[in-house]
Design an enzyme around this catalytic site. Structure first.
Site, PDB file in Angstrom:
ATOM      1  N   GLY A 192       0.299  14.847   9.360  1.00 14.36           N
ATOM      2  CA  GLY A 192       1.124  15.409   8.297  1.00 14.36           C
ATOM      3  C   GLY A 192       2.074  14.458   7.613  1.00 14.36           C
ATOM      4  O   GLY A 192       2.839  14.860   6.729  1.00 14.36           O
ATOM      5  N   ASP A 194       3.600  11.974   4.973  1.00 16.20           N
ATOM      6  CA  ASP A 194       3.386  12.049   3.529  1.00 16.20           C
ATOM      7  C   ASP A 194       4.445  11.241   2.791  1.00 16.20           C
ATOM      8  O   ASP A 194       5.336  10.646   3.406  1.00 16.20           O
ATOM      9  CB  ASP A 194       3.388  13.506   3.057  1.00 16.20           C
ATOM     10  CG  ASP A 194       4.581  14.297   3.582  1.00 16.20           C
ATOM     11  OD1 ASP A 194       5.675  13.712   3.738  1.00 16.20           O
ATOM     12  OD2 ASP A 194       4.426  15.498   3.850  1.00 16.20           O
ATOM     13  N   ASP A 396      -8.643  -4.716  -0.020  1.00 16.13           N
ATOM     14  CA  ASP A 396      -9.446  -4.515   1.181  1.00 16.13           C
ATOM     15  C   ASP A 396     -10.762  -5.283   1.078  1.00 16.13           C
ATOM     16  O   ASP A 396     -11.391  -5.304   0.014  1.00 16.13           O
ATOM     17  CB  ASP A 396      -9.712  -3.014   1.344  1.00 16.13           C
ATOM     18  CG  ASP A 396     -10.401  -2.675   2.642  1.00 16.13           C
ATOM     19  OD1 ASP A 396      -9.835  -2.974   3.704  1.00 16.13           O
ATOM     20  OD2 ASP A 396     -11.509  -2.098   2.582  1.00 16.13           O
ATOM     21  N   GLU A 431      -7.171  -9.052   2.058  1.00 15.77           N
ATOM     22  CA  GLU A 431      -7.637  -9.104   3.443  1.00 15.77           C
ATOM     23  C   GLU A 431      -8.791 -10.096   3.509  1.00 15.77           C
ATOM     24  O   GLU A 431      -9.760  -9.968   2.760  1.00 15.77           O
ATOM     25  CB  GLU A 431      -8.113  -7.725   3.885  1.00 15.77           C
ATOM     26  CG  GLU A 431      -8.689  -7.732   5.297  1.00 15.77           C
ATOM     27  CD  GLU A 431      -9.454  -6.466   5.640  1.00 15.77           C
ATOM     28  OE1 GLU A 431      -9.506  -6.114   6.833  1.00 15.77           O
ATOM     29  OE2 GLU A 431     -10.004  -5.827   4.712  1.00 15.77           O
ATOM     30  N   HIS A 509      -3.057  -2.054  11.172  1.00 13.52           N
ATOM     31  CA  HIS A 509      -3.915  -0.899  11.428  1.00 13.52           C
ATOM     32  C   HIS A 509      -5.296  -1.265  11.946  1.00 13.52           C
ATOM     33  O   HIS A 509      -6.054  -0.374  12.346  1.00 13.52           O
ATOM     34  CB  HIS A 509      -4.068  -0.093  10.130  1.00 13.52           C
ATOM     35  CG  HIS A 509      -4.730  -0.869   9.026  1.00 13.52           C
ATOM     36  ND1 HIS A 509      -4.103  -1.906   8.371  1.00 13.52           N
ATOM     37  CD2 HIS A 509      -5.965  -0.785   8.483  1.00 13.52           C
ATOM     38  CE1 HIS A 509      -4.917  -2.403   7.460  1.00 13.52           C
ATOM     39  NE2 HIS A 509      -6.051  -1.739   7.509  1.00 13.52           N
ATOM     40  N   ARG A 575      -2.724   3.431  15.595  1.00 12.21           N
ATOM     41  CA  ARG A 575      -2.239   4.288  14.516  1.00 12.21           C
ATOM     42  C   ARG A 575      -1.455   5.482  15.070  1.00 12.21           C
ATOM     43  O   ARG A 575      -1.515   6.586  14.534  1.00 12.21           O
ATOM     44  CB  ARG A 575      -3.419   4.745  13.658  1.00 12.21           C
ATOM     45  CG  ARG A 575      -4.162   3.555  13.061  1.00 12.21           C
ATOM     46  CD  ARG A 575      -5.480   3.923  12.414  1.00 12.21           C
ATOM     47  NE  ARG A 575      -6.179   2.721  11.936  1.00 12.21           N
ATOM     48  CZ  ARG A 575      -7.345   2.722  11.312  1.00 12.21           C
ATOM     49  NH1 ARG A 575      -7.968   3.863  11.088  1.00 12.21           N
ATOM     50  NH2 ARG A 575      -7.899   1.582  10.921  1.00 12.21           N
TER      51      ARG A 575
END
Length: 699
Positions: A192, A194, A396, A431, A509, A575
Site C-alpha cells: 500500500g 504510495d 533500466d 543501469e 532493489h 524489498r
C-alpha cells in the site's frame, strides 16, 4: 665517482644529475578536479588548462603527452612543498586523451590514472570530452532510492485489492500486516505504499539531509516493482489517486483480466489517471521547496504484457478512448511496436518477442517503428517538463535497448538531446554492468549506477561477500590491494563529469541489503528463510561502509531503510517495508551525521581523492584541495590496530599540522567528539579500535 673521462661538459651534467634528489613519486599528482583540469568541463573549441604537481625543485621537466603530441609544461607556481606545472591545450570538438611524463636527472616516470608508473597504459589515460557537462546539483549529491509500495501508506483508499486482477498465474494480494516479510514470489502482493506516503514523510527525508529522491518506476503497472509498464503517460493510480472506483473484483476461480472490471476502471479511467499525474506534480513541487530533486525510473527496453500498446490481458479492448492493442488485432496502430513471429496468429497473437524470453516483458521493437521512437522521446521530455518538472531519469537495462549496438547508441543520443533540450539540468543515469565507457562520451548517458567502481569493491573488502550474497571469498575480505585496484581499474572507465555524479550504492532493489552481507551468510530467502538475513549482522561494518560511501567521489545513494537497519537477502527479500516505529535510531543518527558532515565540508564532495595507506583489512585515503585536507581510515579487523601513515607528500598538507577527528565509529557505536593527533614529521600515528572507521581533518 670519477666523471673526468667523459669530457668536461658531459662530466658536469652527469655530476649535477647525480647530486639531484631522488624523484619523489609520492608527491606527483593530477586528477579531474578543478585544481588540475580548468575548467573541468570545457566547451568545444575552448582552451583547457591541464595541470600537474611535483615536489618542490624535484623535477627538471614535466611533459604533457596528449593525443600523441609531447608538450613541455611550464612551471607556473610554487606553494608550500610543491611546484605546479601546466599546459594550455586548444580543444576542438573531439575528446583528448593524455598522461604526463616527469624527468628528474636520469630518472623518468609517467603519470596516468593509476599514479606514477614506469609506462603509461591507454586504458588509464586521462580523458577530457569537450562539451560533456553533468548537472551541477547532482555532483556529489546525496540520493535516496524509494521502492514506493514498501515505503509508507499515506492513502489506503488507493491500495491494490485482493482479487483485483490476475498476474502471472495468481490473483493480486493486499497485505494488511506492514511488518510481514515479502513472499518468495511476492511480485503480486502489495503493502500500500504510495506517493501520498512519500509526501507525508518528506520532512523526515529533509531532516535526514538528502538532496534527491530516485523512485523505482511509478507508471501504471500490474506488479509492485513496476518494471513492466502498462502506460507510460500516467502515474499508477494505486500510487496516486483513485477518484472513480467502480467495477467488480475477480471471483476466486476467475483469472481473465478482461473481467477484472474494478482494475480496468481504476487504471483506464481518465479521472484517475489525471488525478494521479496531478498528485505527482504536487509531490515534485513539495520536494523542490525542500531543495530535493526527483529522478524517475525509465523502463524503455521493454514494457509489460498489460501495456495498452500490446494488451495481451485485453484490459483496453473495450475500454473507452483506447485503440486496439497489437496482441488483439493485426490492424492495431501499435503492431510494429513489437516483433511477432507468426503473422497468421491473429486475433490474440502471442508470438511476440519477450525480453530474455519473458512473455510478461515484451521487447519494444524500436527499429521497426519510427513512431515508437518518437513517442518514447516524447515521454522522456514530458516528465522533466512542466507541470511535472522531474529532474532526470534512471534508465533500466539501458544497454539492451534496441536490436543492435549501433541503434542503441543512436537512440540514447536522441534521448539525451530530447531530455536536455527540455530540461538542461536533468540527469541521465543508467543501469549497467561492465564497461560503460562507450555510452559515456558526452552525448548519451551522464553516468551509471556504480556497481563496478563502488558497490562491489566496498562489499568485497568489508564483507568478503558477492553483492547478491551468492558467494563468500576469504581472499577478497580485507584485501586492500584488490579494493584499490578495482576502484582504479573500473573508475578509469568514467571521465571526470561521470565520476562526479555516479550513483554510489551499498544496496538496492536488485541486490541483498548491505547489512545482511555483513553476516557473511551465503544464500537466498528461498533456501535460508528471511530471519537468517537478520542474524549475525555487524552494524559496525555497516557504519564503515557508510563512512566510505559519504566520503568517496560521486553521489552516495541510500536505499530506503538502509539507514534504519533494514536487512534482507536479494530480490524479493531486499524489498521489505520501511520499519516505521521500529527503526534503528542509532543507524539513522549515523547517516544523518555523515550527510551533515559531507555537506558542511565541500572537499568531501568535490575534492581530490588519493590512497594513503593499505594493509590487511586496513585502508586509508585522503580527500583534499590545495588548501584543505581530510583523512579517512578504516580498520575492518576484529582487533585494534595502530596505523602509521605518511600524508604530507600524498595530500600536500603541512608537515607540522595536527589532525582533528570529525567522526569515529567502532564496534561500540559512534561519536562526533573531537580529539587531535600531532604530526611526527611527515608521519602520523592513529590508534584504531576494533571494526572502526574515522574521518579526520588536517588543522
Amino acid at each position: 665517482m670519477d666523471y673526468s673521462h667523459f669530457g668536461p661538459e658531459l662530466s658536469k651534467s652527469l655530476y649535477l644529475s647525480a647530486l639531484k634528489p631522488v624523484l619523489n613519486k609520492k608527491a606527483l599528482f593530477a586528477d579531474y578536479t578543478e585544481d588540475y583540469v580548468c575548467p573541468s568541463e570545457p566547451n568545444p573549441y575552448a582552451k583547457v588548462d591541464l595541470r600537474f604537481r611535483t615536489y618542490k625543485s624535484n623535477a627538471d621537466h614535466v611533459f604533457l603527452i596528449c593525443n600523441g603530441q609531447r608538450c613541455l609544461c611550464e612551471k607556473y607556481e610554487s606553494q608550500g612543498n610543491f611546484d605546479y606545472y601546466h599546459y594550455t591545450w586548444q580543444l576542438d570538438n573531439d575528446p583528448i586523451r593524455y598522461y604526463f611524463e616527469i624527468a628528474s636527472g636520469n630518472q623518468v616516470c609517467r603519470y596516468d590514472l593509476r599514479g606514477a608508473v614506469s609506462r603509461a597504459e591507454e586504458p588509464y589515460y586521462f580523458t577530457v570530452m569537450p562539451g560533456f557537462k553533468t548537472p551541477g546539483w547532482a555532483k556529489g549529491a546525496v540520493m535516496y532510492q524509494i521502492y514506493v509500495d514498501r515505503f509508507y501508506n499515506g492513502d489506503p483508499s488507493n491500495d491494490v485489492l485482493t482479487h483485483e486482477y490476475n498476474y502471472i498465474g495468481a490473483h493480486s494480494v493486499r497485505v494488511n500486516d506492514w511488518s510481514k516479510y515479502p513472499d518468495t514470489m511476492g511480485v503480486r502482493e502489495f503493502y500500500g505504499g504510495d506517493l501520498q506516503g512519500v509526501m507525508d514523510k518528506l520532512d523526515y527525508l529533509a531532516d535526514l539531509g538528502i538532496d534527491a529522491i530516485y523512485f523505482n518506476p511509478l507508471f501504471v503497472s500490474p506488479s509492485n516493482h513496476k518494471y513492466d509498464i502498462q502506460d507510460y503517460d500516467y502515474i499508477d493510480p494505486h500510487f496516486g489517486k483513485i477518484v472513480c472506483d467502480e467495477g467488480e473484483l475477480l471471483e476466486e476461480n476467475a483469472y481473465l483480466n478482461k473481467d477484472a472490471t474494478r482494475y480496468i476502471s481504476r487504471v483506464t479511467r481518465r479521472e484517475n489517471l489525471e488525478a494521479s499525474n496531478e498528485l505527482f506534480a504536487r509531490l515534485v513541487a513539495q520536494c523542490h521547496r525542500r531543495n530535493i530533486k526527483v529522478i524517475l525510473d525509465g523502463v524503455f527496453n521493454h514494457c509489460g504484457s498489460f501495456n495498452k500498446w500490446l494488451d495481451r490481458e485485453r484490459i483496453y479492448e473495450n475500454a473507452n478512448g483506447y485503440e486496439k492493442g497489437a496482441y488483439v488485432s493485426s490492424d492495431s496502430p501499435y503492431r510494429d511496436y513489437f516483433r511477432f513471429n507468426d503473422d497468421k496468429a491473429w486475433p490474440y497473437n502471442d508470438t511476440y518477442d519477450g525480453w530474455w524470453g519473458h512473455d510478461t516483458l515484451p521487447k519494444l521493437n524500436y527499429e521497426g517503428s519510427r513512431r515508437l521512437c518518437d513517442y518514447i522521446l516524447y515521454i522522456g521530455r514530458k516528465w522533466v517538463s512542466p507541470p511535472y518538472n522531474a529532474d532526470g531519469w534512471r534508465l533500466d537495462v539501458a544497454a539492451d535497448l534496441g536490436h543492435s549496438p549501433e541503434f542503441n547508441h543512436s537512440f540514447w543520443q536522441d534521448f539525451r538531446h530530447a531530455v536536455k533540450q527540455a530540461n538542461p539540468n536533468a540527469i541521465i543515469l543508467a543501469e549497467h554492468y561492465g564497461d560503460p565507457s562507450p555510452w559515456l562520451k558526452g552525448d548519451e548517458w551522464d553516468s551509471v549506477m556504480n556497481y563496478d567502481a563502488f558497490m562491489e569493491p566496498v562489499t568485497w573488502f568489508l564483507t568478503g561477500m558477492q553483492k547478491h550474497s551468492d558467494d563468500f571469498r576469504g581472499d577478497m575480505l580485507g584485501n586492500a590491494d584488490v579494493f584499490f585496484d578495482m576502484m582504479k581499474y573500473n573508475g578509469a572507465k568514467l571521465s571526470g563529469p561521470s565520476q562526479a555524479v555516479a550513483m554510489n550504492e551499498l544496496s538496492n532493489h536488485d541486490h541483498s541489503r548491505f547489512l545482511t552481507r555483513t553476516n557473511r551468510l551465503v544464500g537466498r530467502v528461498a533456501d535460508k528463510g528471511p530471519e537468517a538475513a537478520n542474524r549475525g549482522i555487524n552494524k559496525a561494518v555497516m557504519r564503515e561502509a557508510v563512512l566510505i560511501q559519504m566520503t568517496w567521489t560521486g553521489s552516495p545513494t541510500i536505499y530506503y531503510g538502509d539507514e534504519a537497519g533494514v536487512c534482507g537477502f536479494t530480490d524479493p527479500d531486499n524489498r521489505r517495508t520501511y520499519p516505521w516505529g521500529h527503526e534503528d535510531r542509532e543507524m539513522i543518527d549515523f547517516h544523518r551525521e555523515m550527510i551533515r558532515i559531507r555537506k558542511e565540508n565541500p572537499v568531501l564532495r568535490h575534492g581530490s581523492l588519493r590512497r594513503i595507506h593499505k594493509d590487511y583489512n586496513v585502508i586509508a585515503y585522503g580527500r583534499f584541495t590545495r588548501n584543505e585536507y581530510y583523512v579517512i581510515i578504516v580498520n575492518n579487523n576484529e582487533y585494534e590496530r595502530d596505523v602509521e601513515m605518511k600524508i604530507s607528500y600524498e595530500l600536500g598538507s603541512p608537515r607540522d599540522a595536527k589532525l582533528k577527528t570529525i567522526i569515529y565509529s567502532d564496534c561500540d557505536g559512534f561519536t562526533t567528539e573531537s580529539w587531535e593527533y600531532a604530526m611526527d614529521g611527515a608521519k602520523v600515528h592513529i590508534h584504531m579500535g576494533r571494526t572502526s572507521a574515522m574521518l579526520l581533518k588536517v588543522v
